[in-house]
Design a protein around this motif. Structure first.
Motif, PDB file in Angstrom:
ATOM      1  N   GLY A  26       0.896  -1.324   0.062  1.00 23.41           N
ATOM      2  CA  GLY A  26      -0.042  -0.100  -0.116  1.00 23.41           C
ATOM      3  C   GLY A  26       0.953   1.345  -0.104  1.00 23.41           C
ATOM      4  N   PHE A  27       2.064   1.294   0.786  1.00 25.22           N
ATOM      5  CA  PHE A  27       2.815   2.449   0.643  1.00 25.22           C
ATOM      6  C   PHE A  27       3.444   2.580  -0.601  1.00 25.22           C
ATOM      7  CE2 PHE A  27       7.422   3.796   1.731  1.00 25.22           C
ATOM      8  CZ  PHE A  27       7.154   5.173   2.076  1.00 25.22           C
ATOM      9  N   ALA A  28       3.923   1.570  -1.286  1.00 23.46           N
ATOM     10  CA  ALA A  28       4.750   1.715  -2.615  1.00 23.46           C
ATOM     11  C   ALA A  28       3.385   2.519  -3.651  1.00 23.46           C
ATOM     12  CB  ALA A  28       5.150   0.616  -3.111  1.00 23.46           C
ATOM     13  N   MET A  29       2.553   1.677  -3.721  1.00 24.18           N
ATOM     14  CA  MET A  29       1.177   2.135  -4.398  1.00 24.18           C
ATOM     15  C   MET A  29       0.965   3.530  -4.362  1.00 24.18           C
ATOM     16  SD  MET A  29       0.791  -0.004  -7.032  1.00 24.18           S
ATOM     17  CE  MET A  29      -0.803   0.933  -7.673  1.00 24.18           C
ATOM     18  N   GLY A  30       0.887   3.870  -2.949  1.00 23.46           N
ATOM     19  CA  GLY A  30       0.609   5.254  -2.580  1.00 23.46           C
ATOM     20  C   GLY A  30       1.597   6.415  -2.882  1.00 23.46           C
ATOM     21  N   LEU A  31       2.621   6.022  -2.805  1.00 19.01           N
ATOM     22  CA  LEU A  31       3.749   6.857  -3.143  1.00 19.01           C
ATOM     23  C   LEU A  31       3.652   7.013  -4.843  1.00 19.01           C
ATOM     24  CD1 LEU A  31       7.063   5.620  -1.352  1.00 19.01           C
ATOM     25  CD2 LEU A  31       5.913   7.957  -1.346  1.00 19.01           C
ATOM     26  N   TRP A  32       3.621   6.102  -5.613  1.00 20.74           N
ATOM     27  CA  TRP A  32       3.457   6.422  -6.932  1.00 20.74           C
ATOM     28  C   TRP A  32       2.298   7.251  -7.169  1.00 20.74           C
ATOM     29  CZ3 TRP A  32       4.216   7.319 -11.831  1.00 20.74           C
ATOM     30  CH2 TRP A  32       3.294   6.918 -12.672  1.00 20.74           C
ATOM     31  N   VAL A  33       1.022   6.998  -6.748  1.00 19.70           N
ATOM     32  CA  VAL A  33      -0.331   7.932  -6.917  1.00 19.70           C
ATOM     33  C   VAL A  33       0.157   9.249  -6.520  1.00 19.70           C
ATOM     34  CG1 VAL A  33      -2.615   8.231  -6.180  1.00 19.70           C
ATOM     35  CG2 VAL A  33      -1.804   5.911  -6.749  1.00 19.70           C
ATOM     36  N   VAL A  34       0.744   9.403  -5.478  1.00 18.24           N
ATOM     37  CA  VAL A  34       0.668  11.192  -5.046  1.00 18.24           C
ATOM     38  C   VAL A  34       1.852  11.724  -5.867  1.00 18.24           C
ATOM     39  CG1 VAL A  34       0.072  10.446  -2.725  1.00 18.24           C
ATOM     40  CG2 VAL A  34       2.477  10.635  -3.304  1.00 18.24           C
ATOM     41  N   HIS A  35       2.762  10.962  -6.600  1.00 22.52           N
ATOM     42  CA  HIS A  35       3.735  11.511  -7.478  1.00 22.52           C
ATOM     43  C   HIS A  35       3.416  11.663  -9.240  1.00 22.52           C
ATOM     44  CE1 HIS A  35       6.342  11.072  -3.712  1.00 22.52           C
ATOM     45  NE2 HIS A  35       6.786  12.075  -4.226  1.00 22.52           N
ATOM     46  N   ILE A  36       2.337  11.022  -9.210  1.00 22.29           N
ATOM     47  CA  ILE A  36       1.992  11.030 -10.677  1.00 22.29           C
ATOM     48  C   ILE A  36       1.844  12.228 -11.343  1.00 22.29           C
ATOM     49  CG2 ILE A  36      -0.243  10.766 -12.200  1.00 22.29           C
ATOM     50  CD1 ILE A  36      -0.982   8.130 -10.792  1.00 22.29           C
ATOM     51  N   PRO A  37       1.457  13.327 -10.780  1.00 16.81           N
ATOM     52  CA  PRO A  37       1.394  14.825 -11.385  1.00 16.81           C
ATOM     53  C   PRO A  37       2.912  15.275 -11.715  1.00 16.81           C
ATOM     54  CG  PRO A  37      -0.250  15.027  -9.579  1.00 16.81           C
ATOM     55  CD  PRO A  37       0.544  13.639  -9.640  1.00 16.81           C
ATOM     56  N   VAL A  38       3.899  14.851 -10.744  1.00 17.57           N
ATOM     57  CA  VAL A  38       5.197  15.454 -10.911  1.00 17.57           C
ATOM     58  C   VAL A  38       5.975  14.487 -11.913  1.00 17.57           C
ATOM     59  CG1 VAL A  38       7.383  15.859  -9.860  1.00 17.57           C
ATOM     60  CG2 VAL A  38       5.313  16.136  -8.585  1.00 17.57           C
ATOM     61  N   VAL A  39       5.656  13.115 -12.142  1.00 17.37           N
ATOM     62  CA  VAL A  39       5.998  12.188 -12.914  1.00 17.37           C
ATOM     63  C   VAL A  39       5.497  12.579 -14.573  1.00 17.37           C
ATOM     64  CG1 VAL A  39       6.409   9.886 -13.790  1.00 17.37           C
ATOM     65  CG2 VAL A  39       6.324  10.597 -11.312  1.00 17.37           C
ATOM     66  N   GLU A  40       4.320  13.008 -14.595  1.00 15.80           N
ATOM     67  CA  GLU A  40       3.724  13.408 -15.774  1.00 15.80           C
ATOM     68  C   GLU A  40       4.634  14.556 -16.341  1.00 15.80           C
ATOM     69  OE1 GLU A  40      -0.619  14.165 -17.472  1.00 15.80           O
ATOM     70  OE2 GLU A  40      -0.081  14.823 -15.454  1.00 15.80           O
ATOM     71  N   ASP A  41       4.677  15.697 -15.523  1.00 14.87           N
ATOM     72  CA  ASP A  41       5.373  16.623 -15.827  1.00 14.87           C
ATOM     73  C   ASP A  41       6.942  16.473 -16.408  1.00 14.87           C
ATOM     74  OD1 ASP A  41       3.235  18.423 -15.676  1.00 14.87           O
ATOM     75  OD2 ASP A  41       3.952  18.902 -13.571  1.00 14.87           O
ATOM     76  N   ALA A  42       7.459  15.585 -15.584  1.00 13.72           N
ATOM     77  CA  ALA A  42       9.038  15.373 -15.878  1.00 13.72           C
ATOM     78  C   ALA A  42       9.296  14.591 -17.215  1.00 13.72           C
ATOM     79  CB  ALA A  42       9.541  14.423 -14.798  1.00 13.72           C
ATOM     80  N   ALA A  43       8.084  13.534 -17.380  1.00 16.60           N
ATOM     81  CA  ALA A  43       8.026  12.878 -18.805  1.00 16.60           C
ATOM     82  C   ALA A  43       7.515  13.743 -19.959  1.00 16.60           C
ATOM     83  CB  ALA A  43       7.045  11.555 -18.328  1.00 16.60           C
ATOM     84  N   ASP A  44       7.106  14.944 -19.566  1.00 16.90           N
ATOM     85  CA  ASP A  44       6.340  15.982 -20.521  1.00 16.90           C
ATOM     86  C   ASP A  44       5.431  15.162 -21.365  1.00 16.90           C
ATOM     87  OD1 ASP A  44       6.114  18.170 -21.839  1.00 16.90           O
ATOM     88  OD2 ASP A  44       7.869  17.852 -23.288  1.00 16.90           O
ATOM     89  N   ILE A  45       4.410  14.356 -20.786  1.00 16.51           N
ATOM     90  CA  ILE A  45       3.376  13.905 -21.661  1.00 16.51           C
ATOM     91  C   ILE A  45       1.967  14.474 -21.202  1.00 16.51           C
ATOM     92  CG2 ILE A  45       4.520  11.711 -21.822  1.00 16.51           C
ATOM     93  CD1 ILE A  45       3.343  10.562 -19.395  1.00 16.51           C
ATOM     94  N   SER A  46       1.010  14.129 -22.196  1.00 15.48           N
ATOM     95  CA  SER A  46      -0.575  14.455 -21.862  1.00 15.48           C
ATOM     96  C   SER A  46      -0.987  13.610 -21.149  1.00 15.48           C
ATOM     97  CB  SER A  46      -1.005  14.752 -23.257  1.00 15.48           C
ATOM     98  OG  SER A  46      -1.035  13.442 -24.011  1.00 15.48           O
ATOM     99  N   HIS A  47      -2.183  14.103 -20.613  1.00 14.06           N
ATOM    100  CA  HIS A  47      -3.225  13.423 -19.887  1.00 14.06           C
ATOM    101  C   HIS A  47      -3.556  12.070 -20.368  1.00 14.06           C
ATOM    102  CE1 HIS A  47      -3.150  16.307 -16.760  1.00 14.06           C
ATOM    103  NE2 HIS A  47      -4.217  17.028 -17.449  1.00 14.06           N
ATOM    104  N   SER A  48      -3.763  12.155 -21.745  1.00 14.57           N
ATOM    105  CA  SER A  48      -4.133  10.891 -22.715  1.00 14.57           C
ATOM    106  C   SER A  48      -3.137   9.903 -22.740  1.00 14.57           C
ATOM    107  CB  SER A  48      -4.525  11.450 -24.158  1.00 14.57           C
ATOM    108  OG  SER A  48      -3.470  12.253 -24.627  1.00 14.57           O
ATOM    109  N   THR A  49      -1.814  10.584 -23.079  1.00 13.27           N
ATOM    110  CA  THR A  49      -0.799   9.609 -23.072  1.00 13.27           C
ATOM    111  C   THR A  49      -0.524   8.739 -21.634  1.00 13.27           C
ATOM    112  OG1 THR A  49       0.498  10.947 -24.614  1.00 13.27           O
ATOM    113  CG2 THR A  49       1.825   9.422 -23.414  1.00 13.27           C
TER     114      THR A  49
END
Length: 393
Positions: free
Chosen positions: A21-44
């Protein structure tokens, strides 16, 4: 009384559920930051999340037979290490394809540990005179809440995502290895194989698919709450974004509290009653959300929905793992896998329907699926595991 070995194994299983649960939660809360770092759209990102789900499903199907072959005591620590290593990668992604590869690894690791820890939980539960499965799932929720706290602190302090995820990945690896010594092996001894098996393969095959279908329905409903509760409060009820968060919060808190209470209730009334009455309560709660456009009633409805769903999935996983001890992991992998498909399909299905009908009307789909669970809850009756019987009674 329980012996020290199963008690230690129970605590160890709590730890693995919390880590997942801890690992999955960490991924979820960092999704917006990771999305920006990868420079991808919401659809991608949406497409990549489907890749993560597919990889998790593949990991589940690999882990199930592997648990039966090598035993949970060997598989679960290895799965924890795999998840910890995979947690390093999303924070390093700088493009859509590197993030895709990272999510394949992370999804596979998550699917592997999901089946491994649930399979081990069934083994530990057999050593106890009462149900204990739901408390393990409650610890998963606790791990997610702890991840949200860690994420809030590190993001607020501008700690690089790669540093946070790598440090937590290393923590997951170390704890997984240290905890592995307290695990037990659930494979039956050669002389016990005959007694552990079900009388024929046909009832087992039928029952496991019925259990999987109910898990699909229940986890689809859970996925709808996870992704759409807050949006319903904001878009349909007209609340602010901050107030809308209470909709999901009421669901999540009720779900966690319900899981801590489910084991003791299940010991008194049995798994059939937990699933049947829980699904009925969930039906009533979500129906309130559908028909009453008032925030206080919606919050009550989401809370009842979470409370009703809280005990169902642990009962289903436990039943699947006990159908046949020789292939416990493989059978559980089917049920967990089908449930996971429902968890992913629910939000997408509601999103598609919301293009054509109001969001609250689209919630009729999970309401109907909860009613199906009410009808077929009898599949969890102990007699149903031993022979072909009507499952609606």
């Amino acid at each position: 009384m329980t012996t020290p070995l199963p008690r230690a194994a129970r605590v160890a299983t709590w730890i693995y559920f919390t880590l997942n649960g801890f690992a999955m939660g960490l991924w979820v809360v960092h999704i917006p930051v990771v999305e920006d770092a990868a420079d991808i759209s919401h659809s991608t990102l949406g497409g990549l999340l489907l890749v993560l789900g597919a990889a998790a499903f593949a990991g589940m199907q690999v882990a199930g037979p592997l648990a039966d072959r090598v035993g949970q005591r060997k598989l679960l620590p290895a799965a924890g290490v795999l998840l910890g290593v995979a947690l390093f990668f999303p924070g390093l992604a700088d493009s859509w394809w590197t993030l895709g590869l990272a999510l394949v690894c992370f999804g596979f690791g998550n699917g592997t540990i999901d089946v491994a820890m649930n399979s081990h939980a069934v083994v530990v539960e057999r050593a106890y005179p009462r149900p204990i499965m739901a408390s393990f799932h409650a610890m998963w929720s606790i791990g997610g809440a702890f991840a949200a706290l860690v994420g809030a602190v590190t993001l607020g302090a501008d700690v690089p995502t790669a540093v946070t995820l790598s440090a937590c990945g290393a923590f997951t690896i170390v704890v997984s290895l240290l905890t592995g010594r307290f695990l037990v092996d659930g494979r039956p001894e050669p002389g016990e194989a005959a007694s552990a098996a079900t009388p024929t393969a046909k009832p087992t095959t039928k029952l496991v698919w019925l259990l999987g279908a109910i898990a699909f329905a229940m986890m689809l409903a859970e996925g709808v709450a996870n992704d759409w509760a807050a949006l319903h409060a904001e878009d349909v009820l007209g609340t602010s974004t901050s107030t809308a968060a209470f909709a999901y919060g009421s669901f999540a808190v009720a779900m966690t509290v319900g899981r801590f209470a489910t084991d003791r209730v299940s010991a008194l009334v049995g798994p059939v009653a937990i699933v049947r009455h829980g699904a009925a309560l969930a039906t009533f709660g979500l129906a309130l959300v559908v028909v009453v456009p008032w925030l206080p009633v919606a919050l009550l409805g989401w809370a009842l929905f979470g409370l009703g769903l809280s005990g169902s999935v642990p009962q289903l996983f436990s039943a699947a793992g006990n159908l046949d001890q020789r292939s416990s992991g493989a059978l559980m992998a089917r049920v967990v896998g089908l449930g996971y498909v429902g968890l992913l399909a629910g939000p997408a299905l509601i999103g598609g329907l919301a293009h054509w009908i109001p969001l609250n009307v689209a919630f009729i789909v999970p309401v109907a699926l909860c009613l199906v669970a009410v009808v077929f809850a009898g599949v969890l009756a102990p007699r149903a595991v031993e022979a072909e019987v009507p499952v609606g009674r």
